[in-house]
Motif scaffolding. Structure first.
Motif, PDB file in Angstrom:
ATOM      1  N   PRO A   6       0.910  -1.318   0.022  1.00 27.64           N
ATOM      2  CA  PRO A   6       0.361  -0.076  -0.032  1.00 27.64           C
ATOM      3  C   PRO A   6       0.810   1.240   0.088  1.00 27.64           C
ATOM      4  CG  PRO A   6      -0.167  -1.054   2.112  1.00 27.64           C
ATOM      5  CD  PRO A   6       0.533  -1.889   1.240  1.00 27.64           C
ATOM      6  N   ILE A   7       0.221   2.246  -0.488  1.00 26.64           N
ATOM      7  CA  ILE A   7       1.328   3.357  -0.867  1.00 26.64           C
ATOM      8  C   ILE A   7       0.998   4.288   0.543  1.00 26.64           C
ATOM      9  CG2 ILE A   7      -0.878   4.729  -1.471  1.00 26.64           C
ATOM     10  CD1 ILE A   7       1.113   6.152  -3.101  1.00 26.64           C
ATOM     11  N   LYS A   8       2.337   4.787   1.269  1.00 28.89           N
ATOM     12  CA  LYS A   8       2.302   5.492   2.241  1.00 28.89           C
ATOM     13  C   LYS A   8       2.533   7.065   1.925  1.00 28.89           C
ATOM     14  CE  LYS A   8       3.879   1.510   5.019  1.00 28.89           C
ATOM     15  NZ  LYS A   8       4.930   1.009   5.607  1.00 28.89           N
ATOM     16  N   LEU A   9       1.543   7.721   2.174  1.00 30.50           N
ATOM     17  CA  LEU A   9       1.677   9.140   1.865  1.00 30.50           C
ATOM     18  C   LEU A   9       1.790  10.213   3.100  1.00 30.50           C
ATOM     19  CD1 LEU A   9      -1.180   9.568  -0.867  1.00 30.50           C
ATOM     20  CD2 LEU A   9       1.435   9.722  -1.261  1.00 30.50           C
ATOM     21  N   GLU A  10       1.519   9.557   4.386  1.00 35.78           N
ATOM     22  CA  GLU A  10       1.499  10.381   5.500  1.00 35.78           C
ATOM     23  C   GLU A  10       3.003  10.605   5.821  1.00 35.78           C
ATOM     24  OE1 GLU A  10      -1.039  11.799   6.539  1.00 35.78           O
ATOM     25  OE2 GLU A  10      -2.313  10.479   5.107  1.00 35.78           O
ATOM     26  N   GLY A  11       3.131  11.897   6.554  1.00 31.92           N
ATOM     27  CA  GLY A  11       4.331  12.269   7.155  1.00 31.92           C
ATOM     28  C   GLY A  11       5.706  12.782   5.903  1.00 31.92           C
ATOM     29  N   ILE A  12       5.529  12.631   4.902  1.00 29.03           N
ATOM     30  CA  ILE A  12       6.063  13.215   3.691  1.00 29.03           C
ATOM     31  C   ILE A  12       6.328  14.727   3.806  1.00 29.03           C
ATOM     32  CG2 ILE A  12       6.655  13.228   1.515  1.00 29.03           C
ATOM     33  CD1 ILE A  12       5.065  10.861   1.089  1.00 29.03           C
ATOM     34  N   LYS A  13       7.347  15.047   3.842  1.00 32.92           N
ATOM     35  CA  LYS A  13       7.666  16.845   3.999  1.00 32.92           C
ATOM     36  C   LYS A  13       7.396  17.351   2.469  1.00 32.92           C
ATOM     37  CE  LYS A  13      10.746  16.548   7.816  1.00 32.92           C
ATOM     38  NZ  LYS A  13      12.218  17.086   8.259  1.00 32.92           N
ATOM     39  N   PRO A  14       6.782  18.471   2.480  1.00 37.58           N
ATOM     40  CA  PRO A  14       6.504  18.872   1.121  1.00 37.58           C
ATOM     41  C   PRO A  14       7.996  19.518   0.508  1.00 37.58           C
ATOM     42  CG  PRO A  14       5.841  20.634   2.815  1.00 37.58           C
ATOM     43  CD  PRO A  14       6.183  19.135   3.472  1.00 37.58           C
ATOM     44  N   PRO A  15       8.203  19.480  -0.939  1.00 37.44           N
ATOM     45  CA  PRO A  15       9.420  19.998  -1.585  1.00 37.44           C
ATOM     46  C   PRO A  15       9.335  21.524  -1.603  1.00 37.44           C
ATOM     47  CG  PRO A  15       7.537  19.444  -3.160  1.00 37.44           C
ATOM     48  CD  PRO A  15       7.092  19.129  -1.668  1.00 37.44           C
ATOM     49  N   GLU A  16      10.659  21.874  -1.931  1.00 35.00           N
ATOM     50  CA  GLU A  16      10.863  23.495  -1.922  1.00 35.00           C
ATOM     51  C   GLU A  16       9.933  23.910  -2.943  1.00 35.00           C
ATOM     52  OE1 GLU A  16      12.408  25.734  -0.128  1.00 35.00           O
ATOM     53  OE2 GLU A  16      12.790  24.129   1.554  1.00 35.00           O
ATOM     54  N   TYR A  17       9.979  22.984  -3.928  1.00 42.44           N
ATOM     55  CA  TYR A  17       9.092  23.472  -5.318  1.00 42.44           C
ATOM     56  C   TYR A  17       8.709  22.298  -5.838  1.00 42.44           C
ATOM     57  CZ  TYR A  17      13.919  23.043  -7.187  1.00 42.44           C
ATOM     58  OH  TYR A  17      15.243  22.610  -7.465  1.00 42.44           O
ATOM     59  N   LEU A  18       7.648  22.419  -7.013  1.00 42.14           N
ATOM     60  CA  LEU A  18       7.091  21.272  -7.563  1.00 42.14           C
ATOM     61  C   LEU A  18       7.670  21.324  -8.848  1.00 42.14           C
ATOM     62  CD1 LEU A  18       3.172  21.370  -6.628  1.00 42.14           C
ATOM     63  CD2 LEU A  18       4.831  19.607  -5.822  1.00 42.14           C
ATOM     64  N   THR A  19       8.100  20.144  -9.252  1.00 41.11           N
ATOM     65  CA  THR A  19       8.748  19.984 -10.844  1.00 41.11           C
ATOM     66  C   THR A  19       8.139  18.739 -11.431  1.00 41.11           C
ATOM     67  OG1 THR A  19      10.801  21.072  -9.942  1.00 41.11           O
ATOM     68  CG2 THR A  19      11.003  19.796 -11.966  1.00 41.11           C
ATOM     69  N   SER A  20       7.636  19.025 -12.535  1.00 42.83           N
ATOM     70  CA  SER A  20       6.996  17.837 -13.479  1.00 42.83           C
ATOM     71  C   SER A  20       8.149  17.349 -14.403  1.00 42.83           C
ATOM     72  CB  SER A  20       6.044  18.339 -14.332  1.00 42.83           C
ATOM     73  OG  SER A  20       6.427  19.200 -15.304  1.00 42.83           O
ATOM     74  N   LEU A  21       7.828  15.944 -14.875  1.00 40.64           N
ATOM     75  CA  LEU A  21       8.892  15.383 -15.611  1.00 40.64           C
ATOM     76  C   LEU A  21       9.079  16.310 -17.015  1.00 40.64           C
ATOM     77  CD1 LEU A  21       7.507  11.695 -15.496  1.00 40.64           C
ATOM     78  CD2 LEU A  21       9.244  12.924 -14.075  1.00 40.64           C
ATOM     79  N   ASP A  22       8.267  17.084 -17.273  1.00 43.30           N
ATOM     80  CA  ASP A  22       8.444  17.907 -18.575  1.00 43.30           C
ATOM     81  C   ASP A  22       9.359  19.297 -18.474  1.00 43.30           C
ATOM     82  OD1 ASP A  22       6.167  19.118 -17.601  1.00 43.30           O
ATOM     83  OD2 ASP A  22       5.054  18.493 -19.184  1.00 43.30           O
ATOM     84  N   GLY A  23       9.751  19.570 -16.945  1.00 45.64           N
ATOM     85  CA  GLY A  23      10.284  20.709 -16.713  1.00 45.64           C
ATOM     86  C   GLY A  23       9.365  21.772 -15.999  1.00 45.64           C
TER      87      GLY A  23
END
Length: 254
Positions: A70-87
């Motif tokens: 099962p995917i575990k999403l809790e407790g993950i810190k947000p990144p400084e910024y969001l980046t997609s695979l296409d830049g």
């Protein structure tokens, strides 16, 4: 993420939930066909997957074995910024109170309407505080649906952590409002039916800040939340003072 070569083709294969994009996650929901899942997660056309040799499919299946957990999403810190695979790149809002009152209202309503399905509305949540970077214009509710595919190629865990960061900030705001602004209605107010105003929710606040002038409602929603909160506190202090003053006058006349 690792590379797997098949003849002249090289495929990027995710090896953990952290390497799955938001769109890939949505696309595999309810899919039971293993080849179809391979096609989605490896970005290989299904017809090509169906022509792959048994050894290649076996290797890919081993790499994707993390899907069994099962995917575990809790407790993950947000990144400084969001980046997609296409830049595509979006900065994270560190303090949503520095954005407009209208954005806070919309996020609150969005969560109320979500029926606790946060995953489904991740792009909408993030867009509340990212839309201005994308459009270079003020926040516009009507643009949310137009833009929510902007985050399809961003990793699910990053999008989730960012959205939950905004949700937690909103919870802090609502708690502060309750602690600072809430008050018990007087006996007279209860007898007069003050509870009738509860159905209007945040419109009561907007009306009060606009001085009852409906033409100013839109301008109120565009004010920075910090400014609005300060005025809400001032209005409460004013109301408390006037109530106390009336009581003092009433006592002095006895």
């Amino acid at each position: 993420m690792i590379k797997v070569k098949n003849g002249k083709e090289v495929y990027s294969i995710p090896t953990s939930w952290g390497e799955i994009t938001y769109k890939q996650y949505k696309d595999i929901q309810g899919v039971e066909d293993e080849l179809k899942i391979l096609s989605i997660l490896c970005n290989i056309h299904i017809e090509i997957v169906e022509r792959l040799g048994g050894k290649t499919i076996a290797k890919l299946s081993i790499l994707l074995s993390f899907l069994k957990e099962p995917i575990k999403l809790e407790g993950i810190k947000p990144p400084e910024y969001l980046t997609s695979l296409d830049g595509f790149k979006i900065d994270i809002t560190k303090d949503i109170k520095e954005h407009s009152f209208g954005q806070k209202i919309y996020l609150h309503q969005l969560l109320k309407d979500s029926e606790n399905d946060i995953i489904k509305i991740l792009p909408d949540i993030v867009l509340v505080y990212s839309q201005e970077q994308i459009t270079k214009k003020d926040f516009d509710i009507n643009k949310i649906n137009e833009l929510n595919n902007q985050f399809d190629n961003i990793f699910l865990v990053s999008l989730y952590a960012t959205a939950m960061n905004y949700v937690l900030q909103l919870k802090d705001i609502l708690e502060a409002e309750h602690n600072v602004l809430s008050s018990e209605p007087t006996r007279e107010q209860k007898l007069a039916g003050i509870d009738m105003f509860n159905d209007f929710g945040v419109m009561n606040t907007i009306k009060a800040l606009a001085g009852g002038d409906v033409l100013k409602y839109d301008a109120i929603t565009k004010l920075e939340y910090n400014v609005v909160f300060t005025h809400m506190v001032m209005n409460k202090v004013q109301a408390d003072f006037e109530d106390n003053y009336r009581k003092v006058l009433k006592q002095s006349r006895r």
